[in-house]
Motif scaffolding. Structure first.
Motif, PDB file in Angstrom:
ATOM      1  N   GLN A   1       0.823  -1.209   0.000  1.00 16.29           N
ATOM      2  CA  GLN A   1       0.000   0.000   0.000  1.00 16.29           C
ATOM      3  C   GLN A   1       0.858   1.261   0.000  1.00 16.29           C
TER       4      GLN A   1
ATOM      5  N   THR B   1       1.236   4.425  -2.888  1.00 18.32           N
ATOM      6  CA  THR B   1       0.853   5.779  -2.499  1.00 18.32           C
ATOM      7  C   THR B   1       1.653   6.807  -3.281  1.00 18.32           C
TER       8      THR B   1
ATOM      9  N   SER C   1      -0.950   8.054   4.277  1.00 22.38           N
ATOM     10  CA  SER C   1       0.338   7.388   4.079  1.00 22.38           C
ATOM     11  C   SER C   1       1.252   7.583   5.285  1.00 22.38           C
TER      12      SER C   1
END
Length: 342
Positions: free
Chosen positions: A297, A301, A308
């Motif tokens: 993930q 970002t 984040s």
């Protein structure tokens, strides 16, 4: 180890009381302050690229007796900032509830706060915030009239240098020389090595507080703390964290009726920062595979966002809970996998 609240069943929160009367907090009165603190981290020379967190609330100080006071918080807001964007942190209601749920009794010895008596169910992070508030309120000079005195507060066990400037009382601390500062989990807390030169310290940390009084009561207090990461701070550049805190008296009024409290408490502690033990807490990532998903993930970002930053911070802390075998497994899974080759 650390500053953990110690069980002392049946012992009053305030067993003794100073005979001095330098300050003038009146029994039966409530003093309401506006409290704000803002932490801002940035690279020097580019302060517009920064991140931080701020807390605002009302602080009620109830004087139960001359040396027995109680702190409660109201109207709490916790905000996060990224560059010039500011917004309330996720889970605001839960955070506010945790901070405002439990009053905090404490011993107030004419300005010095040697002991606090938290509720058994007070969360450690919330208690640490209250310790920070009381640290701004503490004044070891007025009663002792010593220019240099050893103080214990949220910063650690430090030598504080006091100076009277007109109607103001100024306090300075070189945090590099403080002891008992190694209990925090975050990277900025550090501890001084015995007999080490100042240039050997990783952090250059200083604190200056200004207190103004009116009628023997703190009317305004402002603290400025600076933490510079030495290895990358040449020529005025490098990572820096600034913390600005203010405590302003809004009103004083007779509290009728006075809040009822337990005269005998089971927990006793100090203003020293307390590290969370982590016992009984659920680990967000229970396997290397789940942590790998978090890495994926982060790789996807684009740019810096609150999400984040939160994900990265959670990942850092959760990595600490993995076993050596799980870390090795994670390394094999995540190695060179931020290039669209999942």
């Amino acid at each position: 180890m650390g500053n953990v609240a110690k069980p002392r069943p049946g012992i009053p929160c305030v067993a003794t009381c100073t005979g001095t009367n330098q300050l003038n907090y009146q029994k039966g009165f409530r003093y309401t302050y506006k409290y704000t603190t803002a932490t801002n981290s940035f690279l020097q020379g580019s302060s517009h690229e920064s991140s931080g967190v701020a807390i605002e609330c009302l602080v009620n100080i109830d004087v139960l007796d001359k040396c027995h006071h109680m702190l409660t918080l109201k109207n709490t807001q916790i905000k996060g900032s990224m560059s010039n964007e500011v917004e309330l942190l996720p889970g605001q209601e839960k955070l506010r509830s945790s901070l405002e749920k439990h009053p905090l009794q404490f011993s107030f010895q004419d300005g010095i706060i040697p002991e606090i008596c938290p509720s058994d169910s007070e969360e450690t992070w919330a208690l640490n915030i209250k310790r920070g508030i009381l640290s701004v309120l503490q004044d070891s000079y007025t009663v002792n009239k010593q220019k240099t005195v050893e103080e214990v507060d949220i910063s650690g066990k430090c030598l504080s240098t006091y100076k009277v400037q007109g109607s103001l009382l100024v306090k300075f601390k070189n945090l590099n020389d403080c002891s008992l500062r190694s209990m925090a989990v975050t990277s900025l807390q550090s501890v001084a090595l015995p007999n080490s030169a100042s240039h050997q310290q990783i952090l250059d940390s200083q604190l200056e507080c200004t207190q103004s009084y009116k009628g023997g009561i703190i009317e305004m207090a402002t603290c400025n703390e600076s933490n510079v990461f030495r290895p990358f701070s040449k020529e005025g550049k490098g990572a820096k964290t600034e913390i600005v805190t203010t405590l302003k008296l809004l009103k004083m009024e007779e509290a009728s009726p006075m809040p009822r409290v337990e005269q005998k408490t089971s927990q006793h502690s100090t203003l020293l920062f307390e590290r969370e033990s982590g016992k009984g807490k659920k680990t967000r990532y229970s396997s290397a595979e789940q942590v790998t998903d978090a890495v994926r993930q982060l790789c996807l970002t684009k740019g810096m966002t609150f999400e984040s930053a939160d994900l990265f911070m959670s990942l850092v802390f959760d990595l600490r809970g993995l076993s050596l075998g799980a870390l090795r497994d994670l390394w094999q899974r995540a190695l060179f996998k931020c290039r669209d080759n999942w």
